[in-house]
Design a protein around this motif. Sequence first.
Motif, PDB file in Angstrom:
ATOM      1  N   ASN A 294     -16.044  -9.184  -7.605  1.00  0.00           N
ATOM      2  CA  ASN A 294     -14.817  -9.885  -7.987  1.00  0.00           C
ATOM      3  C   ASN A 294     -14.494  -9.692  -9.465  1.00  0.00           C
ATOM      4  OD1 ASN A 294     -14.335 -11.067  -5.416  1.00  0.00           O
ATOM      5  ND2 ASN A 294     -15.912 -12.598  -5.829  1.00  0.00           N
ATOM      6  N   ASP A 295     -15.283  -8.878 -10.152  1.00  0.00           N
ATOM      7  CA  ASP A 295     -15.080  -8.650 -11.583  1.00  0.00           C
ATOM      8  C   ASP A 295     -13.827  -7.820 -11.837  1.00  0.00           C
ATOM      9  OD1 ASP A 295     -17.400 -10.007 -12.012  1.00  0.00           O
ATOM     10  OD2 ASP A 295     -18.631  -8.219 -12.352  1.00  0.00           O
ATOM     11  N   LYS A 296     -13.419  -7.798 -13.080  1.00  0.00           N
ATOM     12  CA  LYS A 296     -12.317  -6.942 -13.491  1.00  0.00           C
ATOM     13  C   LYS A 296     -12.771  -5.480 -13.478  1.00  0.00           C
ATOM     14  CE  LYS A 296      -8.803  -9.674 -14.802  1.00  0.00           C
ATOM     15  NZ  LYS A 296      -7.404  -9.479 -14.387  1.00  0.00           N
ATOM     16  N   PRO A 297     -11.896  -4.560 -13.093  1.00  0.00           N
ATOM     17  CA  PRO A 297     -12.295  -3.155 -13.079  1.00  0.00           C
ATOM     18  C   PRO A 297     -12.289  -2.541 -14.475  1.00  0.00           C
ATOM     19  CG  PRO A 297      -9.995  -3.351 -12.438  1.00  0.00           C
ATOM     20  CD  PRO A 297     -10.523  -4.761 -12.576  1.00  0.00           C
ATOM     21  N   ASP A 298     -13.126  -1.507 -14.666  1.00  0.00           N
ATOM     22  CA  ASP A 298     -12.990  -0.704 -15.872  1.00  0.00           C
ATOM     23  C   ASP A 298     -12.274   0.612 -15.578  1.00  0.00           C
ATOM     24  OD1 ASP A 298     -16.582  -0.538 -15.879  1.00  0.00           O
ATOM     25  OD2 ASP A 298     -15.196   0.595 -14.635  1.00  0.00           O
ATOM     26  N   LEU A 299     -11.980   0.842 -14.286  1.00  0.00           N
ATOM     27  CA  LEU A 299     -11.127   1.961 -13.874  1.00  0.00           C
ATOM     28  C   LEU A 299     -10.370   1.564 -12.613  1.00  0.00           C
ATOM     29  CD1 LEU A 299     -10.233   4.991 -14.036  1.00  0.00           C
ATOM     30  CD2 LEU A 299     -12.158   5.488 -12.501  1.00  0.00           C
TER      31      LEU A 299
END
Length: 407
Positions: A294-299
Motif C-alpha cells: 500500500n506504499d507510494k510507488p517510486d516508479l
Amino acid sequence: MYLTKEEEKILDGEYGEILRRCMNLLVSLGDIYGAERLIPITSSQISGVSYKTIKDVGLEFLEDFAKENVKVKVHSTLNPAGMDLDKWKELGIKEEFAEKQLRIIDAFKKMGVEISCTCTPYLIGNLPKFGEHISWAESSAVSFANSVLGAKTNREGGPSALASAILGKTPYYGYHLDENRKAEVMIKLDEELLNLLKSLKFGESFYGALGYLIGKMVKNGVPYFENLYKLNPSNDNLKSLGASMAASGGVALYHAKELTAECKVKEVVDDKIEKISIGIEEIKESYEKLNTTNDKPDLICIGCPHCSLMEIKEIAEFIKKHDIKLDCDFWICTSLHTKAILDRMGHTRIIEKAGGRVVKDTCMVVAPIEEIGYKKVATNSGKAGVYLPSFCKSEVIYGDIKDILKN
C-alpha cells in the motif's frame, strides 16, 4: 516425422552448421510433440532479446549464428530489449549492460530481423491474416495472434522462433491443428458483476485482474468467455486480458463470443465443457493478490504489453486536463513506431511536462529496474503484476492508471 529431400539435406548439414542446428531443433520439437511434418510460416516474432534475461550464454549463441551470415526467410520482428536503445543513459542503465545489449541487437540485425523491439508486433506491421501459420515467441503476442486475429501459432521459445524464421517453417502440431483449438472451459461473468462494472464505468485494470484469475484456474487450457462482449472491450482490453492469462497460467489461445476471430466463423465450444462463474468476490480477490503493498510507488510504469497509440493519447489528454504533476518517475513503454507518432502529435511533450517519459524498445519487466533502484512499482498491467515480484524483486501497486496518477 516426414521430411522432404531438401529438409533432409539441411538436417544432414549439407547447407552449413547453422541451418543444420535450426533444422535439428525443429525436428526435435516435432518428434516430441508428434508432428507429422514441417509447414511453411508467414512471419516470426522472436523473444530472448534482453541481456537481463539471456545473459552471456544467450549473447554468445546469437553471435555464433550471426557470424555465419544466415538470414531470416520470413518477416521477423523482435521482442523488447533491456533498455531504450537510444536513451539508455537517461534511464540509468549501466554501460556494461548497454554494451552487451547493443551486441545482441547487432547480431539480430545481421540476421535480417527487424529491430522493432516491441511485444506488440501486430501494432507495427507484423499483422498475420486469419488462419495463417506463424511462429511467435512472445506470450502476450501469441495470445493476441491466436485469439483476436485467428492466426495459428504455438507458444514458441526464442530459439525455436529464430530457427523457424531462418528456415521459414515450423512443426505441424499443437495450435496449428484445428482440433486442438476448441474451447475447454466456459467462463461466464455473473449478472451482479456485470451490472457493477457497467455502473462504475470500470477501467482497464479489470481485464488484467480477470486474466490473472482465469490463467490461475485454467493453466494451459483454452477458455471461452460467454458474455464478456456485454462490456464492449476494446482490442487493447483484449490484449491486456490475454497477456495476463499467459503470465499467470500458460494460456496461448482463448475465445470470446462475438469478439475473437474464430467465434465469428465456426463452432469453438460445445455443451459438455466445464463452466465457471466469476463474481464480484473473485475479482476483488484477484486485485488483492496483484497488490503487494500500500506504499507510494517510486516508479509508475505501464506498457506491458506495449501501449498502443490510443492508450497513450488518452493518458496524455488526462494529464493535460487534470494538470497532473508527478512526484515519482513515470514510464510509458511502447514501440519506436508509436513514439514517433506521439512526438509528432505533441503527446510526448505533455507527458514529459508532467514528469513522465515515453520509453521505447523495453519495458519494466525486461529492463534492469532493480539495479536502477526501483523497488515499488505502480502499474495497470496484470502481466507485469505477475512478473515484477519475481523478475525485478519489486512490490506492486495495481490499479487503473488514471487512479494511480491522481493519487
